[in-house]
Every structure is written in structure tokens, then in C-alpha cells.
Design a protein around this motif. Structure first.
Motif, PDB file in Angstrom:
ATOM      1  N   ARG A 177       0.851  -1.313  -0.064  1.00 60.47           N
ATOM      2  CA  ARG A 177       0.053   0.032   0.016  1.00 60.47           C
ATOM      3  C   ARG A 177       0.933   1.149   0.008  1.00 60.47           C
ATOM      4  O   ARG A 177       1.749   1.392   1.007  1.00 60.47           O
ATOM      5  N   THR A 202      -1.373  13.098  -8.506  1.00 63.75           N
ATOM      6  CA  THR A 202      -0.498  12.041  -9.198  1.00 63.75           C
ATOM      7  C   THR A 202      -1.170  11.826 -10.120  1.00 63.75           C
ATOM      8  O   THR A 202      -2.325  11.449 -10.402  1.00 63.75           O
ATOM      9  N   ALA A 239      -2.288   8.746 -11.758  1.00 62.94           N
ATOM     10  CA  ALA A 239      -2.767   7.670 -11.371  1.00 62.94           C
ATOM     11  C   ALA A 239      -2.388   6.310 -12.471  1.00 62.94           C
ATOM     12  O   ALA A 239      -1.988   5.376 -12.091  1.00 62.94           O
ATOM     13  N   ARG A 259      -0.106   3.119 -11.811  1.00 70.23           N
ATOM     14  CA  ARG A 259      -0.595   1.768 -11.751  1.00 70.23           C
ATOM     15  C   ARG A 259       0.277   1.113 -12.813  1.00 70.23           C
ATOM     16  O   ARG A 259       0.706   0.090 -12.542  1.00 70.23           O
ATOM     17  N   SER A 296      -5.215  -1.773  -7.357  1.00 70.38           N
ATOM     18  CA  SER A 296      -6.419  -1.028  -7.101  1.00 70.38           C
ATOM     19  C   SER A 296      -6.051   0.175  -6.107  1.00 70.38           C
ATOM     20  O   SER A 296      -5.315   0.540  -5.272  1.00 70.38           O
ATOM     21  N   LEU A 297      -7.192   1.287  -6.537  1.00 69.87           N
ATOM     22  CA  LEU A 297      -7.017   2.625  -5.762  1.00 69.87           C
ATOM     23  C   LEU A 297      -8.024   2.490  -4.676  1.00 69.87           C
ATOM     24  O   LEU A 297      -9.320   2.316  -4.772  1.00 69.87           O
ATOM     25  N   GLU A 298      -7.512   2.408  -3.497  1.00 69.23           N
ATOM     26  CA  GLU A 298      -8.506   2.249  -2.243  1.00 69.23           C
ATOM     27  C   GLU A 298      -9.225   3.265  -2.043  1.00 69.23           C
ATOM     28  O   GLU A 298     -10.405   3.281  -1.422  1.00 69.23           O
ATOM     29  N   VAL A 343      -9.274   8.016  -0.900  1.00 72.64           N
ATOM     30  CA  VAL A 343      -8.379   8.954  -0.660  1.00 72.64           C
ATOM     31  C   VAL A 343      -8.508   8.932   1.144  1.00 72.64           C
ATOM     32  O   VAL A 343      -9.297   9.018   1.649  1.00 72.64           O
ATOM     33  N   LEU A 390      -3.763   9.923  -2.250  1.00 74.02           N
ATOM     34  CA  LEU A 390      -4.331   8.589  -3.113  1.00 74.02           C
ATOM     35  C   LEU A 390      -3.786   7.408  -2.354  1.00 74.02           C
ATOM     36  O   LEU A 390      -2.326   7.412  -2.426  1.00 74.02           O
ATOM     37  N   PHE A 439      -2.582   3.775  -3.183  1.00 74.86           N
ATOM     38  CA  PHE A 439      -2.553   2.451  -4.318  1.00 74.86           C
ATOM     39  C   PHE A 439      -2.444   1.187  -3.578  1.00 74.86           C
ATOM     40  O   PHE A 439      -1.291   1.179  -2.672  1.00 74.86           O
ATOM     41  N   GLN A 440      -2.953   0.145  -3.851  1.00 75.99           N
ATOM     42  CA  GLN A 440      -2.739  -1.266  -3.136  1.00 75.99           C
ATOM     43  C   GLN A 440      -2.528  -2.086  -4.344  1.00 75.99           C
ATOM     44  O   GLN A 440      -3.619  -2.646  -5.149  1.00 75.99           O
TER      45      GLN A 440
END
Length: 812
Positions: A716, A723, A725, A729, A751-753, A755, A760, A762-763
Motif C-alpha cells: 500500500r 499524481t 494515477a 498503476r 487497485s485504488l483504495e 483518498v 491517493l 494505491f494497493q
């Protein structure tokens, strides 16, 4: 008054050295002795068809013809032997007839009971029942009569033994005039004419035998046989000893076994050479001399005296080893060994010099005064000999530095042990008692005590050699350093510590058996003959009853053999199972280990049960012991039993197995071994946690590799709101795909978990081949992603900065 028992070998009971050593002890000829306690022979098995079965009536008539008493030790011994033969024959009849009685009872049982009065039955069945009943009654009568013969013969034998013991005790405590007084010598002078008259027949027989041997047709063979015997007992004996030493030096490896085995070999070769030479000489003498009934006894006993000299001198020479100090078995200094060098010869010569008048007085039937003189000379001669040996042992440099024996460490300064001093003090007190008793007129007790001291010393030295040999043999054969022990390690996978422990246990068992025979040899008065040793062995070997349990030595050895053979076979099976069979199956390694462990437990239970069965402990006794232990299990052993049952459940159901990664509370690691009571878990820092098996049954356990052995890597990363995204990714998925340990299936995902705190999040999720590698892969991916972000110009989120207001000035 001693040295009269004929040496003989104990077949299948001792080693050759022990057999000849036990049989060489002499006894008092004129002193009445209690007869050897006859052991009731065990019922013999049914004889072979070719061997005729004794008739019960004949046995009974032979028993009634035997006298109830006898005069003299030899006559009593012969009468007891005849009673023993009757007991053996009666036991043969009992064993054979008992089997017939069982068969007849079984056949009668098949015919069924006789019909009631007034009922009809087939005449053939009635005739068969009557015939079988008559046969059964006859067989039962024979068994009862044979048992009566056994009881009566045993009772008479016991009566003979009791009479001899009473006579022995009465004459043992009888007092004669003191040899320091004139009465003793006056009685000897009064009895001398009668003793001289008794000696003349023996002297005449010896003179006639010498005259016959001096004739032209006999002098040549006699001189030749005498020269050959002397040559064999001197030059031949030394040559054989030298050859044995060179042979042992060539064939046997260096170590303690070579020393102890050489002592036994020297004594054995010495005895064999002397025995063969004496057999040839005596055969020639009997062929060329007409010995009478009295001189024949004297010549027959001469063989025993020469064998006794050969045994004592050979044993002493081999133990002292003055020519080969490095081969010396006892750790004594060279100076002490040189001082003790003449004592084996002195001991043997004094024994023979005492033996000569003893045998002559027994053969001719000398007077009581002559017997007392022989007893006095025997007691004082042996006492002075033993006293001289004690003085030599207590001489200067007795506790000096011992030589470095072959196979031992460097020499060290040794001090005399406490038990040696106590033993020497006890012997000194016993010698004082011998002299006082003899001077006071109790010659019988004094001579008996002196002879027993000499016999104890001879037995002790003989069994010292056997104890050393047993220990050296076990250590050289079974220990891990030996060649055979290393073969056992390679062939069966035994650990070196296990082999060393087995060698120590086997040595202890061998010494225990030797100690058993040593006690038998020492307990009998004035020495033990081989037949008496076997009788005592048979009596004790029949079993010792402790409560309701019959402890049989043969059963103990059988149980030990079953346990040893069973565990060796179990080890071979385990080795075959782990290395040959299980690798060919489709079972995973954890399942293979669990199955092998479970089968090992089952095998151990079966081997222990077989050992208990061989010991005579049946299933009913085991159940009784288990019921007796139930109370202890309910109180003190509850946790142990619970963990044991839990271990069996873990091996059977396999919720966890060897190789799984589990999480139990705060403990997380790999299962390395599942034992009977606990399970070993290896943590990440290579430490091991021992967890009771019940914890895996009663608590929640997280098994990371139970159904799926793959590991998951989760990353994470927070990024600024501005950013790009899609670019983030693309970079993160490319880093996951580029790592060689990341599995392509299932594919990595991102995946974008959402805010969080203006960032942001990201996971990324990817999978590896096992959870143990997930930590290392996660670290590698983080390094790769951060480097890729830096090269692509993607800014990372900065940590929030907290600004603290200035503190107000402190008041004055």
C-alpha cells in the motif's frame, strides 16, 4: 587339608578360563563337609520314542533298596547322586504320563458324560468309555506313584544333607589341644604307630609300581613320556605363550581388548599344554606300572595338582606381565609387579605342599591327631603366604606412578582407593583370627578360614580378568569408535551416543551375569565344583517368586533379546520406509514424516508388548497395571495423557503437519517435528518454540499452508492527489511482473483504495510460491517501485509537517 577337588570344565556355562578356574579350587579332605545342596531337577520333556521310559515299579523298588544313610563325604555324595537319578527318572515318567493323561481326558470329553441310570446308550460308546477310563486310571496311578518317588527321594536326600551339615558343624566347632602345648604332640606321638601302619600299604604299592616301571620293558617308555611332559610344560609352554603374544600383536587392533584377551589366551594355552602333557604322562604310567587301589587315587589326583599350578602361575604371569609392561591389565607400577612376581609360584607350591599330606591322610584314613596336624600346617602356611603378599602390597612405591598401558592415556599419579585399604585391613584381621584360632585349638575353623581366604583371592583375580574382558569386548564391538559400531552407524543409522549407551548397558549385563557366578563360587564352603555351580544355577534359574510374579532369569534374557531384536528390526523398517518406499509415493514430505512417526509409535508399542510377553507379563497383568495407574493418571498424569492423545490426533487428522507455517497466538513459524507430547515450531529468528500438542486441539490455529501453499504480497503506497494515477498503476504492475518470484497466475493486480488524509492510496497484490518468501519479495518490489518512481519523475507524498507555536517567556 585342601586342594582335593578335581578340576573340570563347565560346558556352556563359563568361558574356558572361568570353567577351569572354578573347577580348580581344592577342598578339605578330612574335614567333614555339608553335602552339596541337590537341586530338584525340573520335569524333563517327554523322551524320544527310541529312549525307553523308566518303569514306575522298578523306580520304587530301586528306591527301597537304597540305604538311608552313608558314612564319609564320598559315600554321601554317591548316594545323593543315586537319589538324584531316581528323581530324574520319576520326572520323566511324570512328564510322559501327563501328556497321555491329557489325551485320555480329551477323548473322554469327546464321548460325553455317562448316561443316567435307566437311559440307553450305544454299546460301542460304552465299551470305549470303559476302556479309556481304565487307561486313564492306570496312567493317573503311575503319575501319583512317580510323584511319591520324587517326594521320598528328595526327603531322603535332604536328610542326608542335614546330617552332613550337623556333623560338619559339630566337628567344626570342636576344640583340640593347642599345638603350643605338650598334649597335642603327645597325642600325635601316641597315634604315630597306627598312622605308620596305615601308611605302609600305600608305600608298598608305590614301591611295587616303581619296581615295575624300572624293568627293561617299561623304563624306556616311562622316561620318554616324562621327558616329553617336562619339555612340553617348560619349553612348549613358553613357546606357546610367546606365539600367542606375537599373534595377538599382529591380528588384534591396539586397545584394551587386546590386553584382556591376551591374558585369557595365555592362561588357556598354558592349561591346554599342561593338560595334554599330563594326560599323556599318566596314560603311560598307568600302562607300564601296576598301581594298587590306594596309589591309583594318589596318581589320579596328581593331575589336578599340576593343573592347579599351571592355572595359578599362568594367571599370575599374564596379569603381572613383567616382560610386557605396556600390556599389563591391572594398573600397578613396575616395582610392585616385580615384587609380586614370585608369589604366583609360591601360592601354587604351598598349595601343592599342603595338598600332599592332605590326600595321604584321606587315602590311608589317618588318625584325628594327624588330621589336626595337617590342619594346623595348612592354616599357618596359607596365613603366612597371604600375610607376605599383604606386606608386599604395602611396601614402598605401592601407590607410585602407574605405567602407561596400551590403549590408555598418559600415566598419572594414582592414589590407593579407600575400598582397597578396607579390603586389606579385613584380610589382615582374618589372618589374625586364623592364627589365634589355630593356636587356641580350633584348627578346623582356622584351616577353613585360611583356605576360604585363598580361594576368595583366586576367584577374585579370575573374575577380575573376566570383568575386564567383558567390558573391553562390549566397548570394542558395539561402541561408536569401533569398526563394527561404525558399520552399525552406516547400516542402521544409529547415533554414536546410542551405540555408546548400548555398549555400556551390555557391559553392565555381562558383568552382572559374571557377578552371579562369582557369588555362587564364593558362597560354597571351601570352593565350588562345576557340578555344584550348575546345580545352583539351575535352582536360581528356575525362577524367583516376588509376590505373585515369577522372576525367571531365562525370561529376562529372552525379553532383552526380543527388545533388542525388535528395536533393530523397527529401525531397519523405518529406514526402508523413509528412504525407499515413501519417496516413491505421491504423498507430500509432511505427510511422509507424519506417517513414519505414527508407524514408529505403533512399532514401539508392539515391541514393548512382545518384550513384556516374553518376560511373562500377559495382557491381564498389563490391564491390571493400567487400572492401578488410572488414579495417578487422573491426578498427576492428566496433562501428559492429554498431550499424548492430542499428538495422535494431529498425526491422524493432520490439521497441521510437518512443514506447515502456522500462527498460534503470538507464535508464528514452521512446524519442524510432531512428537508424542509436544510440537516443535521454528521461528523466523531460527529459535524453536516447544508447544504442547493440546494447544493445537483446544485453541484457534491459523495454518498458512493447509489448503494453499501460495503466499500473498500486499503493498500500500500513499501518493499526492495530483499524481498521474494510470502512470503509477503501470509502474507498480511492471515492477511486480518483472520480479522472478512473482507467480504469473493469479496475475498481479492493483487497485485504488481511496483518498485518505488528502492522499491517493494505491494497493498492489501479487502471489509467490510460499508465504516464507513473501517478506523478501515485498522488500524487493518496494525497492524497484521507488527507483522507478524516481526515474519517471513521479513525486511521492511528503509526510505532514507539524509547526509548534513558540513557548511564552517564563515569568521572572
Amino acid at each position: 587339608m585342601i586342594w582335593s577337588r578335581r578340576p573340570a570344565a563347565l560346558a556352556a556355562a563359563f568361558l574356558l578360563l572361568l570353567a577351569l578356574g572354578v573347577g580348580l579350587h581344592p577342598s578339605h579332605a578330612q574335614t567333614p563337609q555339608p553335602a552339596a545342596t541337590p537341586a530338584t531337577p525340573a520335569p524333563a520333556p517327554a523322551p524320544a520314542p527310541a529312549e525307553p521310559l523308566p518303569d514306575v515299579g522298578t523306580l520304587r523298588s530301586d528306591f527301597e533298596k537304597l540305604p538311608e544313610a552313608a558314612v564319609g563325604a564320598d559315600a554321601v555324595r554317591a548316594l545323593q547322586a543315586r537319589y538324584g537319578a531316581l528323581i530324574v527318572g520319576a520326572n520323566k515318567v511324570i512328564a510322559a504320563r501327563t501328556g497321555q493323561l491329557k489325551d485320555l481326558n480329551a477323548r473322554l470329553g469327546e464321548l460325553g458324560p455317562a448316561p443316567a441310570a435307566g437311559a440307553s446308550e450305544d454299546p460301542d460308546i460304552t465299551r470305549q468309555r470303559q476302556t479309556l477310563t481304565r487307561e486313564r486310571n492306570g496312567v493317573d496311578a503311575d503319575i501319583r506313584l512317580a510323584r511319591l518317588v520324587v517326594v521320598d527321594a528328595q526327603q531322603r536326600s535332604d536328610d542326608l544333607r542335614n546330617r552332613q551339615r550337623d556333623l560338619f558343624e559339630a566337628q567344626l566347632t570342636g576344640r583340640a589341644p593347642s599345638p603350643l602345648g605338650s598334649v597335642f604332640w603327645q597325642q600325635l606321638a601316641d597315634a604315630w604307630p597306627d598312622d605308620q601302619a596305615r601308611l605302609w600299604p600305600l608305600i608298598d604299592e608305590l614301591r611295587m609300581a616303581l619296581q615295575r616301571m624300572g624293568q627293561p620293558g617299561h623304563i624306556g617308555p616311562v622316561l620318554l613320556a616324562l621327558a616329553l611332559a617336562v619339555l612340553a610344560m617348560t619349553v612348549g609352554d613358553l613357546a606357546a605363550e610367546h606365539g600367542m603374544a606375537r599373534l595377538a600383536q599382529r591380528l588384534l587392533p591396539r586397545g584394551r581388548l587386546r590386553r584382556s584377551l591376551l591374558v585369557i589366551a595365555i592362561v588357556t594355552v598354558n592349561l591346554v599344554v599342561v593338560a595334554l602333557a599330563m594326560r599323556g604322562l599318566l596314560h603311560t604310567l598307568r600302562a607300564h606300572a601296576a598301581f594298587g587301589p590306594l596309589s591309583s587315587k594318589l596318581v589320579a589326583l596328581a593331575d589336578d595338582s599340576v593343573l592347579f599350578i599351571a592355572f595359578v602361575t599362568g594367571l599370575g604371569r599374564a596379569l603381572l606381565a613383567n616382560r610386557r609392561p605396556s600390556w599389563r591389565l591391572p594398573r600397578i607400577p613396575d616395582a610392585l609387579a616385580l615384587r609380586l612376581n614370585p608369589y604366583p609360584w609360591l601360592f601354587a607350591l604351598v598349595g601343592v605342599l599342603v595338598w600332599i599330606p592332605t590326600q595321604i591322610s584321606e587315602i590311608v584314613g589317618a588318625s584325628l591327631a594327624a588330621v589336626h596336624l595337617v590342619q594346623t600346617v595348612t592354616a599357618l602356611a596359607l596365613a603366612l603366604l597371604i600375610l607376605g603378599a599383604l606386606l608386599r602390597l604395602n611396601g614402598p612405591h605401592a601407590a607410585a606412578q602407574t605405567p602407561a598401558a596400551e590403549g590408555d592415556a598418559a600415566p598419572a599419579e594414582t592414589a590407593r582407593p579407600l575400598w582397597v585399604g578396607l579390603a586389606m585391613g579385613s584380610v589382615a584381621l582374618a589372618l589374625v583370627g586364623v592364627i589365634v584360632l589355630t593356636v587356641a585349638g580350633y584348627m578346623t575353623i582356622g584351616s577353613l578360614l585360611a583356605a576360604q581366604l585363598a580361594w576368595t583371592g583366586l576367584v577374585g583375580v579370575t573374575f577380575y580378568v573376566l570383568f575386564k574382558f567383558a567390558d573391553d569386548l562390549c566397548m570394542a564391538v558395539v561402541a561408536s569408535r569401533s569398526d563394527f559400531g561404525q558399520r552399525l552407524q552406516r547400516g542402521f543409522g544409529f547415533a554414536p551416543a546410542t551405540l555408546d549407551q548400548a555398549a555400556v548397558v551390555l557391559s553392565a549385563l555381562a558383568r552382572l551375569v559374571l557377578f552371579f557366578y562369582m557369588v555362587i563360587a564364593l558362597l560354597a564352603p571351601l570352593g565350588t565344583r562345576p557340578d555344584e555351580v550348575l546345580e545352583q544355577t539351575g535352582r536360581i534359574g528356575s525362577g524367583l517368586k516376588i509376590g505373585e510374579f515369577q522372576l525367571v532369569p531365562a525370561a529376562i534374557f529372552s525379553a532383552l533379546a526380543v527388545l533388542v531384536g525388535g528395536f533393530v528390526a523397527l529401525r531397519v523398517f523405518q529406514r526402508w520406509l523413509r528412504e525407499r518406499y515413501l519417496p516413491t509415493t505421491t504423498m507430500e514430505p509432511g505427510m511422509q514424516s507424519s506417517l513414519a512417526t505414527l508407524l514408529n509409535y505403533v512399532g514401539v508399542v508392539l515391541v514393548v508388548a512382545a518384550g513384556l510377553s516374553a518376560l511373562g507379563i500377559g495382557v491381564n497383568r498389563i490391564a491390571w497395571i493400567a487400572s492401578a495407574l488410572s488414579v495417578g493418571i487422573g491426578f498427576g498424569l492428566q496433562a501428559i495423557v492429554q498431550n499424548f492423545i492430542s499428538g495422535l490426533i494431529l498425526l491422524a487428522e493432520r490439521p497441521v503437519k510437518v512443514g506447515d507455517w502456522v500462527v498460534l497466538g503470538t507464535t508464528e513459524g514452521d512446524i519442524k517435528r510432531i512428537n508424542v507430547r509436544a510440537t516443535e515450531i521454528q521461528l523466523g529468528d531460527r529459535s524453536t518454540v516447544i508447544v504442547p500438542n493440546s494447544e493445537f486441539i483446544t485453541k484457534t490455529v491459523r495454518n498458512m499452508t493447509l489448503s494453499n501453499a501460495e503466499g500473498r504480497v500486499l503493498i500500500r503506497l500513499p501518493m499526492p492527489l495530483a499524481t498521474d494515477a494510470p502512470k503509477v498503476r503501470e509502474i507498480m504492475l511492471a515492477a511486480c511482473a518483472a520480479h522472478p518470484k512473482v507467480l504469473p497466475t493469479p496475475a498481479p493486480s492493483l487497485s485504488l483504495e481511496g483518498v485518505e488524509t488528502g492522499m491517493l492510496v494505491f494497493q498492489a497484490i501479487c502471489y509467490v510460491d510460499g508465504p516464507r518468501t513473501a517478506g523478501g519479495v515485498r522488500s524487493d518490489l518496494l525497492f524497484a517501485m521507488l527507483d522507478a518512481f524516481r526515474q519517471a519523475g513521479v513525486e511521492m507524498a511528503a509526510p505532514p509537517t507539524v509547526v509548534m507555536p513558540p513557548l511564552p517567556p517564563a515569568p521572572v
